[in-house]
Write an enzyme that holds these catalytic residues in place. Structure first.
Site, PDB file in Angstrom:
ATOM      1  N   ASP A   8      -9.587  63.797   9.845  1.00  0.00           N
ATOM      2  CA  ASP A   8     -10.297  65.006  10.239  1.00  0.00           C
ATOM      3  C   ASP A   8      -9.240  66.106  10.394  1.00  0.00           C
ATOM      4  OD1 ASP A   8      -9.110  64.601  12.708  1.00  0.00           O
ATOM      5  OD2 ASP A   8     -10.981  64.567  13.849  1.00  0.00           O
ATOM      6  N   CYS A  65      -7.362  60.539  12.915  1.00  0.00           N
ATOM      7  CA  CYS A  65      -7.921  61.676  13.643  1.00  0.00           C
ATOM      8  C   CYS A  65      -6.981  61.962  14.814  1.00  0.00           C
ATOM      9  CB  CYS A  65      -9.375  61.432  14.058  1.00  0.00           C
ATOM     10  SG  CYS A  65      -9.655  60.158  15.307  1.00  0.00           S
ATOM     11  N   THR A  67      -6.980  60.976  18.046  1.00  0.00           N
ATOM     12  CA  THR A  67      -6.636  59.759  18.790  1.00  0.00           C
ATOM     13  C   THR A  67      -6.739  58.507  17.937  1.00  0.00           C
ATOM     14  OG1 THR A  67      -8.940  59.491  19.433  1.00  0.00           O
ATOM     15  CG2 THR A  67      -7.506  60.716  20.966  1.00  0.00           C
ATOM     16  N   HIS A  98      -4.645  38.481  11.723  1.00  0.00           N
ATOM     17  CA  HIS A  98      -5.728  37.821  12.463  1.00  0.00           C
ATOM     18  C   HIS A  98      -7.112  38.417  12.210  1.00  0.00           C
ATOM     19  CE1 HIS A  98      -3.141  35.711  15.798  1.00  0.00           C
ATOM     20  NE2 HIS A  98      -2.706  35.479  14.566  1.00  0.00           N
ATOM     21  N   HIS A 133      -8.959  32.076  11.976  1.00  0.00           N
ATOM     22  CA  HIS A 133      -9.217  33.520  12.007  1.00  0.00           C
ATOM     23  C   HIS A 133     -10.332  33.898  11.042  1.00  0.00           C
ATOM     24  CE1 HIS A 133      -5.799  33.831  14.578  1.00  0.00           C
ATOM     25  NE2 HIS A 133      -5.016  33.264  13.663  1.00  0.00           N
TER      26      HIS A 133
HETATM   27  C1  RB5 Z   1     -10.865  66.365  17.462  1.00  0.00           C
HETATM   28  O1  RB5 Z   1     -10.575  67.338  18.392  1.00  0.00           O
HETATM   29  C2  RB5 Z   1     -10.785  64.985  18.113  1.00  0.00           C
HETATM   30  O2  RB5 Z   1     -11.811  64.836  19.027  1.00  0.00           O
HETATM   31  C3  RB5 Z   1     -10.845  63.899  17.052  1.00  0.00           C
HETATM   32  O3  RB5 Z   1      -9.830  64.090  16.130  1.00  0.00           O
HETATM   33  C4  RB5 Z   1     -10.662  62.484  17.555  1.00  0.00           C
HETATM   34  O4  RB5 Z   1      -9.541  62.386  18.377  1.00  0.00           O
HETATM   35  C5  RB5 Z   1     -11.847  61.839  18.123  1.00  0.00           C
HETATM   36  O5  RB5 Z   1     -11.857  60.643  18.451  1.00  0.00           O
END
Ligand code: RB5
Length: 150
Positions: A8, A65, A67, A98, A133
């Site tokens: 993203d 993304c 996180t 695994h 597994h």
């Molecule tokens: C975008 O701001 C952020 O929310 C997205 O990249 C991600 O971290 C969501 O899980």
């Protein structure tokens, strides 16, 4: 190995770094976007990558993304996808050994470039161990078809 990659806006800055690393190691990489850091919704790009991996037998995916959480949760909604949110070489390696992970996910706001290189290398050089597994991985698919985990 053949990879499909998508992010993203919060993972966009790392996309070319990851592509360069994989191509330099001899892998094929298909860039599924986005083409800029304009705001987009991570489920749309997770779905694009997950569907490409499912349609191309033996291929793998990379999803990034902010996180790694939203994009991995989204990808795992597609049947047959085992998207692993990893944080280091150990988790990336274990996701293959695994869990037979077919998509590696991480967060641009969480890990640095050195860790990312080590995760990519670990993911690419570790094979699924099978055996006990495999039984567990098969149970994941069974759980999916019933719509809930028991
Ligand atoms: C975008 O701001 C952020 O929310 C997205 O990249 C991600 O971290 C969501 O899980």
């Amino acid at each position: 190995m053949k990879f499909y990659i998508a992010t993203d806006h919060a993972g966009f800055a790392l996309k070319s770094f990851v592509i360069d690393h994989l191509v330099n190691k001899g892998h094929d990489v298909v860039d599924l976007g986005p083409d800029s850091d304009a705001r987009v919704d991570y489920p749309d790009f997770a779905k694009k990558c997950a569907n490409s991996v499912i349609s191309d037998n033996g291929s793998f995916g990379i999803l990034i993304c902010g996180t790694g959480i939203g994009i991995s949760v989204s990808a795992n909604k597609i049947k047959g996808i085992r998207a692993a949110l990893c944080h280091d070489a150990y988790t990336a390696s274990m996701s293959r050994a695994h869990n037979d992970a077919n998509i590696l996910c991480f967060g641009e706001r969480v890990v640095g470039k050195g860790v990312i290189e080590s995760m990519l290398d670990a993911f690419c050089t570790t094979s699924f161990e099978g055996g006990r597994h495999e039984d567990r991985v098969n149970k994941i698919e069974g759980s999916c078809s019933f719509g809930r985990v028991e």
